[in-house]
Design an enzyme around this catalytic site. Structure first.
Site, PDB file in Angstrom:
ATOM      1  N   ARG A 120     -10.617 -11.536   1.581  1.00 55.93           N
ATOM      2  CA  ARG A 120     -11.535 -12.560   0.949  1.00 55.93           C
ATOM      3  C   ARG A 120     -10.570 -13.858   1.071  1.00 55.93           C
ATOM      4  O   ARG A 120     -11.278 -14.951   1.059  1.00 55.93           O
ATOM      5  CB  ARG A 120     -11.756 -12.119  -0.492  1.00 55.93           C
ATOM      6  CG  ARG A 120     -10.820 -12.016  -1.387  1.00 55.93           C
ATOM      7  CD  ARG A 120     -11.110 -11.275  -2.763  1.00 55.93           C
ATOM      8  NE  ARG A 120     -11.087  -9.777  -2.250  1.00 55.93           N
ATOM      9  CZ  ARG A 120     -11.255  -8.656  -3.200  1.00 55.93           C
ATOM     10  NH1 ARG A 120     -11.869  -9.209  -4.282  1.00 55.93           N
ATOM     11  NH2 ARG A 120     -11.401  -7.482  -2.753  1.00 55.93           N
ATOM     12  N   LYS A 136       0.918  -1.374  -0.034  1.00 53.21           N
ATOM     13  CA  LYS A 136      -0.037  -0.092   0.150  1.00 53.21           C
ATOM     14  C   LYS A 136       0.786   1.158  -0.068  1.00 53.21           C
ATOM     15  O   LYS A 136       2.118   1.303   0.348  1.00 53.21           O
ATOM     16  CB  LYS A 136      -1.047   0.115   1.295  1.00 53.21           C
ATOM     17  CG  LYS A 136      -1.982  -1.132   1.376  1.00 53.21           C
ATOM     18  CD  LYS A 136      -2.670  -1.155   2.757  1.00 53.21           C
ATOM     19  CE  LYS A 136      -3.898  -2.050   2.652  1.00 53.21           C
ATOM     20  NZ  LYS A 136      -4.956  -1.949   1.642  1.00 53.21           N
TER      21      LYS A 136
END
Length: 495
Positions: A354, A280
Site C-alpha cells: 500500500r 516473514k
C-alpha cells in the site's frame, strides 16, 4: 498456436483429428451422433462395450472410424449433461488439449464449442476454449536445462460454430480469446520468474521491449531521483533496504483521440517481499516472488489490449521495488511523507504494498483518467475471507465496482465486493501521523483498501486484492495469469 472457426458436419471434416463430446451415461452429443450415424453405429458399439462412459475428463482416441474423412476421432467425456457448466466445459477442453498434445496430431477440429453450457452462447464457448487450450499448454521451462518438448506438437485448432452467419462473431471471439491468453501468458511468465531475475529494472526493460514491438505504446521510466523530486516518500521507503533501485513504470496505450480520457491500471510490483524488518516466516517465503503479480497483470492486460487494438486509451502504472531487511531499511515507527503530502506512520514494514501503491495512485492523477483500478497481492486476510476462488473488489464508485463484477462473471474470472464503509477508516488512526499503514487484524483487506482510498478521493477508483488468486501453491505452484481476463473484458466493454 493458430486458431480458426468453421461450420460444417463432423463426419465430412478432412483433419488429423475431429473432437466430439460424450455425456454420461454414454449419451452422444449432436456432433458425436452424426459421426455415429455416418459410421453405422460405431460409437454406440464402443459405448456398449464400456470403452467410453462419458465421465468428465475421460478421453478415448479412435482411428479408422468407418465412413469418416478424418484420421482420428477423439471422444471427450463431459459428465452429466444437466451439470455441464463453466467449470465442466473448461475441464472437457483441457482434457481434449492434453489428449491432442500427446497424440501427435498437429491439427484438429473441435466440436466441443457446440455443447450446451448453462447460460453461455457459442461465442463465449469459442473464446473460453481458446483461453483454456493456451492455459493448458502453458509451460514455464525457460530456466530448465532440459525441456520436455512433444514429438509433434499441436499447431492448429479449428473450432466449430453452428452456421455460416456465426463465422464472423466466432472469429472475433477466437481473436479475443487468443489475445487474453497471450496476456495471461505474459503475466504468468513474469510472475514465475525468480526474484534474482525479475527485478524492478527487469520489469522496466520488459516495458521498453513492449514499446519496441507496438507503435501505439509509449513508455516512461522513473528512477529514485525522479521519485525524490516528486516527493514519493512512501514508495522510496519500501526500497530503502534493497540494493535494487525502484522503478515507476508508465505504459501509455493510445487507441483513440489523444484528448480522450484513459482508463488507468495501477499494479503493485514488489518483485520480492521479505517483509523487511517485520520479516516473514521462512516457510513458503519463496512464493513472495509472486508479490509482483498485480504488476504482472497490468503488463498482461496491456499486452491483450495491444493485440486487440481496442479503440480506447489506457495507462498502466507499475510501482516496482523490492522489500528487504537492511541497516538502511524502514523501521516500525518511522514516519514518511507521501507524494500527496499526507504522512504515514509505518507500524509494520510488511504492509509495504500500500505504501508503494499510494504514491503510484497519486502520480496517476496527472493523466485525468476516466477510471482507476489498482491490482495488488495486498493482504493475507483476503485469502481468509474469500479463499482462492474470487478476487476481492472494493471501491468508491458503485458503477465501476458493478462493471468489474460483470466482467468477472462474463469471463469466469470472478470478484466479490467487500464493504468500504467510513467506520473502518478509524482503524488507521495514528497519534503521530495522518494515518498508520495498518489497522490491526480485523477486516485487514478492508482497512488496506481504506488506506488506498485516501489517495483516490478525486478519482472513480476500485481496488482488486488478488492475494488468493494470483498464484497456486503445492504441486501446481505457479502464477495463474488472473485477473487479466477480467481486466481485459472490462476494457472491451468500454468500447
Amino acid at each position: 498456436m493458430e486458431y480458426s472457426v468453421k461450420s460444417g458436419n463432423p463426419e465430412k471434416q478432412r483433419s488429423a483429428c475431429v473432437v466430439v463430446g460424450v455425456f454420461e451415461s454414454r449419451r452422444l452429443s449432436s456432433a458425436a451422433a452424426r459421426i455415429d450415424e455416418a459410421s453405422g453405429g460405431f460409437l454406440t458399439q464402443l459405448g456398449r462395450r464400456g470403452d467410453m462412459e462419458g465421465r468428465l475428463g475421460q478421453t478415448l482416441m479412435l482411428t479408422n472410424v468407418p465412413d469418416t474423412l478424418c484420421d482420428r476421432v477423439l471422444l471427450v467425456g463431459c459428465g452429466r449433461e444437466r451439470e455441464f457448466d463453466d467449470g465442466a466445459y473448461r475441464q472437457a477442453v483441457a482434457a481434449m488439449t492434453n489428449a491432442l498434445h500427446d497424440s501427435g496430431a498437429v491439427e484438429a477440429v473441435s466440436y466441443l464449442p457446440d455443447l450446451p453450457v448453462k447460460a453461455r452462447d457459442n461465442i463465449w464457448r469459442v473464446r473460453e476454449a481458446v483461453q483454456t487450450v493456451d492455459s493448458t499448454l502453458y509451460r514455464f521451462d525457460r530456466l530448465k536445462s532440459r525441456k520436455d518438448t512433444p514429438r509433434r506438437p499441436l499447431r492448429k485448432l479449428t473450432l466449430s460454430v453452428p452456421s455460416r452467419r456465426d463465422l464472423a462473431p466466432g472469429e472475433r471471439a477466437a481473436r479475443e480469446g487468443h489475445a487474453i491468453a497471450q496476456g495471461m501468458g505474459v503475466a504468468r511468465d513474469l510472475g514465475n520468474l525468480p526474484g534474482n531475475i525479475c527485478t524492478p529494472t527487469y520489469l522496466a526493460d520488459q516495458a521498453r521491449e513492449l514499446a519496441e514491438q507496438y507503435e501505439r505504446l509509449e513508455v516512461d521510466i522513473l528512477g529514485p531521483g525522479e521519485m525524490e523530486e516528486l516527493g514519493m516518500g512512501a514508495l522510496l521507503s519500501v526500497a530503502r533496504g534493497s540494493r535494487q533501485e525502484p522503478r515507476l513504470i508508465v505504459m501509455r496505450y493510445r487507441g483513440t483521440d489523444s484528448d480522450a480520457r484513459p482508463y488507468a491500471l495501477v499494479g503493485k510490483g514488489v518483485t520480492f517481499d521479505s517483509g523487511g524488518i517485520s520479516i516473514k516466516p521462512a516457510a513458503a517465503m519463496d512464493e513472495m516472488k509472486f508479490d509482483m503479480c498485480g504488476a504482472a497483470s497490468v503488463f498482461g492486460t496491456v499486452k491483450s489490449v495491444l493485440e486487440l487494438e481496442l479503440p480506447i486509451n489506457v495507462v498502466g502504472v507499475v510501482a516496482a521495488t523490492e522489500n528487504m531487511p537492511d541497516g538502511n531499511a524502514s523501521k516500525p515507527g518511522d514516519i514518511v511523507t507521501t507524494a500527496s503530502g499526507q504522512t504515514v506512520e509505518i507500524l509494520n514494514t510488511d504492509a509495504e504494498g500500500r505504501l508503494a501503491l499510494c504514491d503510484a495512485l497519486t502520480y496517476t492523477e496527472r493523466f485525468n483518467p476516466e477510471t482507476v483500478i489498482d491490482i495488488a497481492t495486498l493482504t493475507g486476510a483476503c485469502i481468509i475471507a474469500l479463499g482462492h476462488e474470487a478476487h476481492a473488489v472494493l471501491g468508491n464508485h458503485h458503477s465501476l465496482v458493478s462493471e468489474l463484477m460483470h466482467a468477472g462473471r462474463a469471463t469466469a474470472d470472478r470478484c466479490w465486493e467487500l464493504p468500504l464503509w467510513d467506520e473502518y477508516q478509524e482503524a488507521l488512526n495514528s497519534n503521530f501521523a495522518d494515518m498508520a499503514n495498518v489497522g490491526g487484524r480485523p477486516a485487514g483487506t478492508i482497512t488496506a483498501a481504506c488506506f488506498l482510498s485516501r489517495f483516490t478521493k478525486k478519482q472513480r477508483w476500485a481496488h482488486l486484492d488478488i492475494a488468493g488468486t494470483a498464484w497456486k501453491s503445492g504441486d501446481q505452484k505457479g502464477a495463474t495469469g488472473r485477473p487479466v481476463p477480467l481486466l481485459t473484458q472490462y476494457l472491451i466493454d468500454r468500447t
